[in-house]
Design a protein around this motif. Structure first.
Motif, short mmCIF file in Angstrom:
data_model
loop_
_atom_site.label_atom_id
_atom_site.label_comp_id
_atom_site.label_asym_id
_atom_site.label_seq_id
_atom_site.Cartn_x
_atom_site.Cartn_y
_atom_site.Cartn_z
N ARG A 141 88.83 47.75 12.19
CA ARG A 141 89.33 46.47 12.71
C ARG A 141 88.24 45.38 12.68
NH1 ARG A 141 92.92 49.79 12.61
NH2 ARG A 141 94.49 50.18 14.23
N TRP A 163 89.42 41.89 11.88
CA TRP A 163 90.23 41.30 12.94
C TRP A 163 89.36 40.77 14.07
CZ3 TRP A 163 94.66 45.44 13.65
CH2 TRP A 163 95.31 45.63 12.40
N ASP A 182 97.31 38.69 17.31
CA ASP A 182 98.55 39.47 17.30
C ASP A 182 98.30 40.89 16.79
OD1 ASP A 182 99.87 37.27 18.26
OD2 ASP A 182 100.53 36.57 16.26
N LEU A 183 97.50 40.99 15.69
CA LEU A 183 97.21 42.32 15.14
C LEU A 183 96.49 43.19 16.17
CD1 LEU A 183 96.08 41.28 11.54
CD2 LEU A 183 98.19 42.46 12.16
N ALA A 197 96.61 42.89 19.43
CA ALA A 197 97.55 43.23 20.51
C ALA A 197 98.43 44.40 20.10
CB ALA A 197 98.39 42.01 20.86
N GLN A 198 98.88 44.39 18.83
CA GLN A 198 99.70 45.51 18.36
C GLN A 198 98.90 46.80 18.31
OE1 GLN A 198 101.40 44.38 14.59
NE2 GLN A 198 102.30 42.47 15.38
N ALA A 199 97.62 46.69 17.87
CA ALA A 199 96.80 47.89 17.74
C ALA A 199 96.49 48.52 19.09
CB ALA A 199 95.50 47.54 17.01
N SER A 230 98.31 48.12 21.95
CA SER A 230 99.46 48.24 22.85
C SER A 230 99.67 49.66 23.36
CB SER A 230 100.72 47.73 22.13
OG SER A 230 100.97 48.49 20.95
N PRO A 231 99.44 50.74 22.55
CA PRO A 231 99.61 52.09 23.12
C PRO A 231 98.63 52.34 24.26
CG PRO A 231 99.63 52.16 20.73
CD PRO A 231 99.22 50.78 21.09
N GLN A 252 99.92 50.72 27.44
CA GLN A 252 101.08 51.39 28.01
C GLN A 252 100.74 52.70 28.69
OE1 GLN A 252 103.87 51.74 24.81
NE2 GLN A 252 104.17 49.51 24.61
#
Length: 575
Positions: free
Chosen positions: A93, A96, A141-142, A144-146, A148-149, A152
Motif C-alpha cells: 500500500r 496509497w 477511499d482505497l 478505508a476499504q483496505a 474496513s475488516p 469491524q
C-alpha cells in the motif's frame, strides 16, 4: 500524479509542520529529557522551543535514536498507524500512503518505526521517482476499504462502549500505579540527595579546615624565612662596620707614632703627606662605596618604575606585586639617605604636619588616611611605622581616652588586615572557584553591584557615565574569572528588550527584558530554578538585596555580599 524524489530539507519541513500540532507541555518534557537548552529557557515562548527541538532533531532523522523515535510515534498520527502495520502491507500500500499522507510525512513516519528493515528502505524511497500515484481522495477511499475488516473486528456499538469503559478503567489504574511509583522514587531521591548533601557539607568543612591550617603554616614559614634573611643582613652590616672601624684603628696609631718621632725640620710636611695619603685612602674607599650604592639605586629605581607601570594598567592588583613595590620603595629611600640626596616625601611631610596639629575630632579622618596610604603603597612601611608612632604619641597627649584611642588604632589596623581572611571564610565555595580547584556558576545582580560598590560610583573630579560604569563592571568580572575555565558567570541587567552578549569566554551579559520592577531578579530566579536540577556544582548569587537573597537561598544558591565580592575584586584569594 507522478511520485518524485525528496531530500532531507523536505523531511525537515515536514518535521516542523508535525511539531506545530504537538502540545507545549509535551515539548517541554521532551526538551528537558534531552537537555537541549543548555543556556536556559523561560516559559511562554513555544515558538522558540519548537525551533530549538526542530534544529536538534533534524540531523538525527536518518540516524535511529530511541528517544526521538518514541517522541514521533507518540505525537505523529502517521507514525502510530504505520508502526502497527506489517512490512507486507507497507510494501503493498506504499503508493496509497504516499498519495494520502504526502511522501515527506510518510517517510518521516517510517523513520520512527522500531523495525530496522523498515527504516533501511527509507533512503531508497527518498530517491525513488516515476511511480503513478492516485489522487488523495481516491487513496483515502482505497485505504478505508483496505482497513474496513480491521475496523469491524471491534464488534457493535455496545461492545465498543464496553471496551472504552474497560480501557478507561485500566488507564485509571495504570495512572494511579504510576503516580505511586513516582512518589516513591521522588521520596527516595530526596532522601539520597539529603544524605549526599550532608556528606558533601562535612567533607567541604573538613577540607576547608585543612586548607586553613596549611595556609597558616605557609604564613609562619614565610615569616620565619623573612626573619632569617633580616638577621643575616644585620650580621653582614655589623661585620662590615667592624671591619671599617678596625681598618681605621690600624691607621690612627701609625700616624700618631710618626708625628711623635719626626725630628726633621720638614716633619710637618711629612705629617701632612701622611695625612693626605690617609685621606686619599679614605676617599677612595668612600668613592668605591658611593659608586656601588649609586649603581644599586639606579637598578632599584628602574625596577620600581616597571612595577608602578604594571600596577597602573592592572584591573585587579596582585598582593605579591604590591608588597614587592613597598619593599622597593623602602630600599630606594634607604639608598638615597645613605648617598645624602634623599628627597623628602611630600605626602609623608603633609601627614606629619597633620598629626602634629591633630585634635580629638581629627582621630578618625587621620587614622583613615594612614590606613589608606599604607594599604595602597603610597606610604613606605618605614614611614608608615614612624607616622603611626607619632600619631599614637599625639593621641596620648589628649585629655580624654588617650590609651583607649591608641588601642583602637591598633585594633582598626588589625581588623583591616583580617578583612580579606574573613571574606574567604564567609564564602568557601566562591573561594574554591576563584582558586581554580572547583567549578561554580555565578549570577551577578548588575544594578545592585553598580550602586553598592564604591569604585563604580561618581566621584568628584572623575566623570563616570552610567554606561561606562556598566562596561567597567563587565571588564572587572571578566578579569576576575580570567584563566578559570571551570567558572561561568551571568551578569544580569534590567532592560526593556531582552538581549545577550559575551564579555569574555566565561562571562555572559544578559538584559532581562519585560516591564516592571525587579526584572533582573526574576530573570536570575528563573535561571536558578532551571540549573538547580541540572548543575550539581555550587550556584552563587552576588547581591546585597536581602529579599532577593532570601529567595535565592530557598532555591539552593549561595549568596556573596557586595563587600566580600569587592574584596575579591581587589585581590583574589591566593591558590
Amino acid at each position: 500524479m507522478i511520485e518524485g524524489p525528496i531530500d532531507a530539507a523536505a523531511l525537515g519541513r515536514s518535521l516542523e509542520e508535525a511539531l506545530a500540532a504537538v502540545p507545549e507541555a509535551a515539548l517541554e518534557r521532551f526538551a528537558t529529557q534531552r537537555r537541549l537548552m543548555g543556556g536556559g529557557y523561560r516559559k511562554g515562548h513555544p515558538a522558540v522551543l519548537r525551533a530549538l527541538i526542530a534544529n536538534a532533531l533534524r540531523p538525527r532523522l536518518l540516524t535511529y535514536d530511541t528517544d526521538t523515535a518514541t517522541f514521533l510515534r507518540t505525537h505523529l498520527p502517521e507514525a502510530r498507524l504505520l508502526s502497527m502495520l506489517s512490512r507486507e502491507v507497507l510494501e503493498q500500500r506504499a503508493t496509497w500512503f504516499i498519495a494520502f499522507f504526502g511522501k515527506a510525512r510518510f517517510l518521516l513516519a517510517l523513520l520512527a518505526d522500531p523495525r530496522e528493515d523498515v527504516r533501511a528502505r527509507v533512503p531508497e524511497r527518498m530517491a525513488a521517482e516515476g511511480n503513478e500515484l492516485p489522487e488523495p481522495e481516491a487513496a483515502g477511499d482505497l485505504l478505508a476499504q483496505a482497513f474496513s475488516p480491521i475496523v469491524q473486528m471491534g464488534g457493535g456499538p455496545a461492545a465498543r462502549e464496553r471496551d472504552r469503559e474497560r480501557i478507561a478503567e485500566l488507564r485509571q489504574q495504570l495512572e494511579t500505579s504510576e503516580k505511586a511509583r513516582r512518589d516513591e522514587r521522588r521520596k527516595a531521591e530526596a532522601e539520597a540527595k539529603t544524605r549526599d548533601g550532608g556528606w558533601k557539607s562535612r567533607l567541604a568543612t573538613a577540607r576547608f579546615g585543612v586548607e586553613e591550617r596549611q595556609r597558616e603554616i605557609d604564613r609562619l614559614r614565610a615569616a620565619l624565612e623573612k626573619e632569617r634573611a633580616e638577621r643575616e643582613r644585620r650580621v653582614q652590616e655589623e661585620l662590615a662596620g667592624r671591619q671599617i672601624r678596625l681598618f681605621q684603628g690600624w691607621l690612627t696609631p701609625c700616624l700618631k707614632a710618626e708625628a711623635l718621632t719626626a725630628a726633621d725640620p720638614r716633619a710637618p710636611l711629612l705629617e701632612r703627606a701622611e695625612e693626605a695619603i690617609a685621606q686619599q685612602r679614605r676617599l677612595d674607599r668612600a668613592s668605591a662605596q658611593r659608586a656601588e650604592l649609586s649603581d644599586r639605586l639606579g637598578k632599584t629605581e628602574a625596577a620600581l618604575a616597571r612595577v608602578d607601570e604594571t600596577l597602573a594598567g592592572a584591573m585587579v592588583r596582585h598582593g605579591g606585586l604590591v608588597a614587592v613595590r613597598a619593599e622597593l620603595a623602602a630600599e630606594r629611600d634607604r639608598l638615597r639617605e645613605a648617598l645624602g640626596d634623599a628627597e623628602p616625601d611630600p605626602l609623608t611631610a603633609a601627614l606629619s604636619a597633620r598629626i602634629a596639629a591633630a585634635t580629638e575630632k581629627d582621630y578618625e579622618p587621620t587614622l583613615t588616611l594612614l590606613q589608606a596610604g599604607e594599604r595602597t603603597g603610597l606610604i613606605a612601611k618605614a614611614d608608615a611605622d614612624r607616622l603611626r608612632l607619632a600619631f599614637r604619641r599625639r593621641v596620648a597627649t589628649w585629655d580624654l581616652g588617650a590609651p583607649d584611642a591608641a588601642k583602637d588604632a591598633e585594633a582598626a589596623l588589625d581588623a583591616l588586615e583580617a578583612e580579606g581572611a574573613a571574606a574567604e571564610r564567609r564564602n568557601p565555595a566562591l573561594v574554591k572557584a576563584l582558586r581554580g580547584v572547583a567549578p561554580a556558576m555565578l549570577f551577578l545582580d548588575g544594578h545592585n553591584i553598580l550602586n553598592g560598590i564604591g569604585r563604580y560610583r561618581q566621584r568628584r573630579g572623575m566623570a563616570l557615565t552610567h554606561e561606562a560604569a556598566r562596561l567597567r563592571v563587565e571588564r572587572d568580572a571578566a578579569s576576575l574569572l580570567r584563566n578559570l575555565p571551570m567558572v561561568f558567570a551571568h551578569l544580569v541587567w534590567d532592560g526593556t528588550e531582552a538581549s545577550e552578549h559575551a564579555a569574555s569566554d566565561n562571562v555572559a551579559v544578559h538584559y532581562s527584558g519585560g516591564q516592571g520592577e525587579h526584572r533582573a531578579d526574576r530573570y536570575i530566579l528563573d535561571q536558578l530554578r532551571f540549573y538547580r536540577e541540572r548543575f550539581e556544582h555550587p550556584l552563587i548569587v552576588v547581591t546585597d538585596d536581602n529579599g532577593f537573597a532570601g529567595e535565592a537561598r530557598k532555591l539552593g544558591a549561595d549568596v556573596c555580599r557586595l563587600h566580600d565580592f569587592e574584596a575579591f575584586l581587589n585581590g583574589p584569594p591566593a591558590p
